[in-house]
Design a protein around this motif. Structure first.
Motif, PDB file in Angstrom:
ATOM      1  N   UNK A   1       0.061 -26.749 -29.213  1.00 56.68           N
ATOM      2  CA  UNK A   1       0.446 -27.212 -27.877  1.00 56.68           C
ATOM      3  C   UNK A   1       0.981 -26.062 -27.029  1.00 56.68           C
ATOM      4  N   UNK A   2       1.947 -25.320 -27.570  1.00 52.89           N
ATOM      5  CA  UNK A   2       2.542 -24.235 -26.787  1.00 52.89           C
ATOM      6  C   UNK A   2       1.578 -23.065 -26.621  1.00 52.89           C
ATOM      7  N   UNK A   3       0.737 -22.837 -27.625  1.00 52.95           N
ATOM      8  CA  UNK A   3      -0.272 -21.793 -27.494  1.00 52.95           C
ATOM      9  C   UNK A   3      -1.255 -22.111 -26.379  1.00 52.95           C
ATOM     10  N   UNK A   4      -1.654 -23.382 -26.284  1.00 53.63           N
ATOM     11  CA  UNK A   4      -2.575 -23.788 -25.224  1.00 53.63           C
ATOM     12  C   UNK A   4      -1.933 -23.615 -23.849  1.00 53.63           C
ATOM     13  N   UNK A   5      -0.654 -23.957 -23.742  1.00 49.22           N
ATOM     14  CA  UNK A   5       0.035 -23.824 -22.453  1.00 49.22           C
ATOM     15  C   UNK A   5       0.191 -22.364 -22.044  1.00 49.22           C
ATOM     16  N   UNK A   6       0.410 -21.483 -23.037  1.00 51.56           N
ATOM     17  CA  UNK A   6       0.674 -20.081 -22.717  1.00 51.56           C
ATOM     18  C   UNK A   6      -0.593 -19.265 -22.537  1.00 51.56           C
TER      19      UNK A   6
ATOM     20  N   UNK B   1       8.745 -35.291 -11.109  1.00 50.37           N
ATOM     21  CA  UNK B   1       7.303 -35.122 -10.861  1.00 50.37           C
ATOM     22  C   UNK B   1       6.739 -33.806 -11.381  1.00 50.37           C
ATOM     23  N   UNK B   2       7.573 -32.778 -11.523  1.00 46.98           N
ATOM     24  CA  UNK B   2       7.082 -31.496 -12.010  1.00 46.98           C
ATOM     25  C   UNK B   2       6.517 -31.562 -13.412  1.00 46.98           C
ATOM     26  N   UNK B   3       6.963 -32.524 -14.213  1.00 45.79           N
ATOM     27  CA  UNK B   3       6.483 -32.616 -15.595  1.00 45.79           C
ATOM     28  C   UNK B   3       5.019 -32.991 -15.641  1.00 45.79           C
ATOM     29  N   UNK B   4       4.514 -33.667 -14.614  1.00 45.45           N
ATOM     30  CA  UNK B   4       3.106 -34.076 -14.605  1.00 45.45           C
ATOM     31  C   UNK B   4       2.201 -32.852 -14.624  1.00 45.45           C
ATOM     32  N   UNK B   5       2.552 -31.822 -13.842  1.00 43.91           N
ATOM     33  CA  UNK B   5       1.742 -30.612 -13.805  1.00 43.91           C
ATOM     34  C   UNK B   5       1.768 -29.888 -15.151  1.00 43.91           C
ATOM     35  N   UNK B   6       2.915 -29.915 -15.818  1.00 42.04           N
ATOM     36  CA  UNK B   6       3.022 -29.263 -17.127  1.00 42.04           C
ATOM     37  C   UNK B   6       2.141 -29.974 -18.140  1.00 42.04           C
ATOM     38  N   UNK B   7       2.232 -31.295 -18.204  1.00 42.42           N
ATOM     39  CA  UNK B   7       1.458 -32.066 -19.179  1.00 42.42           C
ATOM     40  C   UNK B   7      -0.035 -31.979 -18.881  1.00 42.42           C
ATOM     41  N   UNK B   8      -0.384 -32.039 -17.601  1.00 47.42           N
ATOM     42  CA  UNK B   8      -1.797 -31.975 -17.234  1.00 47.42           C
ATOM     43  C   UNK B   8      -2.396 -30.606 -17.526  1.00 47.42           C
ATOM     44  N   UNK B   9      -1.548 -29.579 -17.720  1.00 44.00           N
ATOM     45  CA  UNK B   9      -2.043 -28.230 -18.023  1.00 44.00           C
ATOM     46  C   UNK B   9      -2.492 -28.096 -19.469  1.00 44.00           C
ATOM     47  N   UNK B  10      -2.109 -29.034 -20.356  1.00 43.02           N
ATOM     48  CA  UNK B  10      -2.582 -28.990 -21.745  1.00 43.02           C
ATOM     49  C   UNK B  10      -4.055 -29.356 -21.742  1.00 43.02           C
ATOM     50  N   UNK B  11      -4.942 -28.463 -22.178  1.00 43.36           N
ATOM     51  CA  UNK B  11      -6.382 -28.733 -22.099  1.00 43.36           C
ATOM     52  C   UNK B  11      -6.770 -29.978 -22.901  1.00 43.36           C
ATOM     53  N   UNK B  12      -7.689 -30.748 -22.342  1.00 43.89           N
ATOM     54  CA  UNK B  12      -8.136 -31.983 -22.989  1.00 43.89           C
ATOM     55  C   UNK B  12      -8.719 -31.739 -24.378  1.00 43.89           C
ATOM     56  N   UNK B  13      -9.510 -30.667 -24.610  1.00 42.48           N
ATOM     57  CA  UNK B  13     -10.023 -30.436 -25.965  1.00 42.48           C
ATOM     58  C   UNK B  13      -8.911 -30.224 -27.000  1.00 42.48           C
ATOM     59  N   UNK B  14      -7.795 -29.641 -26.582  1.00 44.86           N
ATOM     60  CA  UNK B  14      -6.670 -29.438 -27.497  1.00 44.86           C
ATOM     61  C   UNK B  14      -6.015 -30.778 -27.840  1.00 44.86           C
ATOM     62  N   UNK B  15      -5.854 -31.627 -26.831  1.00 44.38           N
ATOM     63  CA  UNK B  15      -5.336 -32.971 -27.079  1.00 44.38           C
ATOM     64  C   UNK B  15      -6.278 -33.714 -28.029  1.00 44.38           C
ATOM     65  N   UNK B  16      -7.577 -33.534 -27.838  1.00 49.38           N
ATOM     66  CA  UNK B  16      -8.553 -34.170 -28.718  1.00 49.38           C
ATOM     67  C   UNK B  16      -8.448 -33.693 -30.154  1.00 49.38           C
ATOM     68  N   UNK B  17      -8.169 -32.406 -30.346  1.00 49.21           N
ATOM     69  CA  UNK B  17      -8.007 -31.882 -31.707  1.00 49.21           C
ATOM     70  C   UNK B  17      -6.810 -32.522 -32.405  1.00 49.21           C
ATOM     71  N   UNK B  18      -5.712 -32.696 -31.676  1.00 49.06           N
ATOM     72  CA  UNK B  18      -4.551 -33.398 -32.238  1.00 49.06           C
ATOM     73  C   UNK B  18      -4.919 -34.819 -32.635  1.00 49.06           C
ATOM     74  N   UNK B  19      -5.638 -35.493 -31.757  1.00 48.95           N
ATOM     75  CA  UNK B  19      -6.020 -36.872 -32.006  1.00 48.95           C
ATOM     76  C   UNK B  19      -6.967 -36.971 -33.200  1.00 48.95           C
ATOM     77  N   UNK B  20      -7.849 -35.990 -33.351  1.00 48.91           N
ATOM     78  CA  UNK B  20      -8.804 -35.999 -34.463  1.00 48.91           C
ATOM     79  C   UNK B  20      -8.093 -35.940 -35.813  1.00 48.91           C
TER      80      UNK B  20
END
Length: 379
Positions: free
Chosen positions: A172-177, A295-314
């Motif tokens: 998660x943090x690697x994707x954000x950075x 509201x600032x948290x929305x931009x932070x969460x939306x910055x996590x790439x969808x494929x990375x979220x998918x890997x967690x879900x997988x």
């Protein structure tokens, strides 16, 4: 072994345990983030009450269960909200009514007895069906950019070597950075209440309540007992129904999103190292910080790439699919598991339960006939 060596080993064990708890705390982001980001970006919910609701839910979990029991968005209601079929007012009514219903069911011992009467093969099939559903969603997320998804999945796969390593946290943090942030959409203005509020609320309740009872009560209790056998007495169907009911009845009318204890979330927390109350406390603190960010948290969460979220879900999906009971099942129980799994995947948990019970009845009938035939031949 010297006293100093023993103390060093003890410190190392505690450090590994803490690392696993922190990593496991974020293991359920694959199911948590998609719904939360969608409803926030759509402007249906305000960030502060939404995240305070999840914070209160995880704090309750830490106090009541002292285990990493998930607090997730209700999926059927979440899908209706994202699709525009249910407004914030409708979601508040639906969540409160479902919460009151769960509290009523939790007050009777019949809920435990009814849940325990479901054959293990059917429960295993329900878990596997949910795993298939999550797996397909995960693949759809991952295929948008395999160059991000595959490295994330490889890092998460290190949990097979060191189950309590900080893999989810690193991803998660690697994707954000490291990944260039895309511009998230602007927050929309929250819409007005549904023109047909009552039909929308009734539709939401009818689609969500069976799913909650099966996935967040029956299957969640069975999964928690298998993952934490030494603490099984703390996790019962009635207690899960009671805590789910309380957080929805008390918090959803105040602006929280409808929530439940999903089996997939429990698997995800456990998969990445969570074993006790530290993980839900970490999630509670994370949600408090997100609420304070507004509201600032929305931009932070939306910055996590969808494929990375998918890997967690997988990885959460794999834990539901590849269970010990799936491999240890008797040959005559495997068709029951398969029928339940397929029906759950294509038609939903309620139809999966019906199909599984029917298949189990047929299996038991065949076994009785064979037993009677062999007994008759032996006379």
């Amino acid at each position: 072994m010297s006293h100093g060596t023993t103390r060093a080993a003890s410190v190392a064990d505690r450090a590994r345990s803490l690392t696993g708890e922190i990593s496991g705390a974020f293991g359920d982001l694959g199911t948590f983030l998609p719904y939360v980001i969608a409803v926030l970006v759509a402007g249906v919910f305000a960030p502060t009450p939404l995240f305070l609701g999840f914070a209160a839910g995880y704090l309750l979990v830490a106090l009541v269960y002292r285990l990493p029991i998930a607090v997730q968005p209700m999926k059927a209601l979440g899908a209706m909200i994202v699709a525009g079929a249910l407004s914030a007012e409708g979601a508040a009514w639906a969540g409160a009514i479902i919460g009151a219903t769960l509290l009523i069911l939790a007050a009777t011992p019949r809920l435990d007895r009814a849940a325990r009467s479901i054959p293990q093969s059917v429960v295993t099939g329900l878990q596997a069906g949910l795993g298939l559903v999550l797996g397909v969603v995960a693949l759809n997320m991952m295929r948008s950019d395999w160059t991000l998804a595959l490295p994330a999945a490889a890092i998460l796969g290190l949990s097979l070597v060191w189950r309590r390593g900080p893999w989810a946290l690193l991803v998660v943090f690697g994707a954000l950075l490291l990944v260039p942030a895309s511009q998230p959409p602007d927050l929309a203005v929250a819409g007005s209440a549904d023109a047909a509020l009552v039909p929308a609320v009734l539709s939401g309740i009818m689609s969500q309540l069976p799913l909650t009872l099966l996935n967040a009560v029956v299957v969640a209790a069975a999964l928690a007992r298998s993952l934490f056998p030494q603490d099984a007495r703390r996790v019962s169907e009635r207690r899960l129904a009671a805590t789910s009911g309380f957080i929805n009845l008390a918090l959803v009318p105040l602006g929280a999103m409808p929530m439940c204890h999903g089996a997939g979330g429990i698997a995800a927390h456990h998969r990445f190292g969570a074993r006790g109350s530290v993980a839900p406390l970490v999630m509670a603190l994370f949600c408090v910080a997100a609420a304070a960010a507004g509201p600032g948290i929305v931009k932070v969460l939306a910055a996590i790439p969808l494929p990375v979220v998918g890997a967690l879900l997988a990885h959460a999906a794999a834990d539901l699919l590849l269970t010990r009971r799936m491999f240890d099942a008797r040959p005559d129980c495997r068709p029951v598991i398969g029928a339940t799994m397929i029906a759950t995947y294509f038609l939903g948990a309620l139809f999966g339960l019906v199909a599984g019970l029917a298949a189990e009845s047929l299996r038991a009938h065949i076994v009785r006939k064979r037993h009677s035939a062999s007994s008759g031949a032996g006379r």
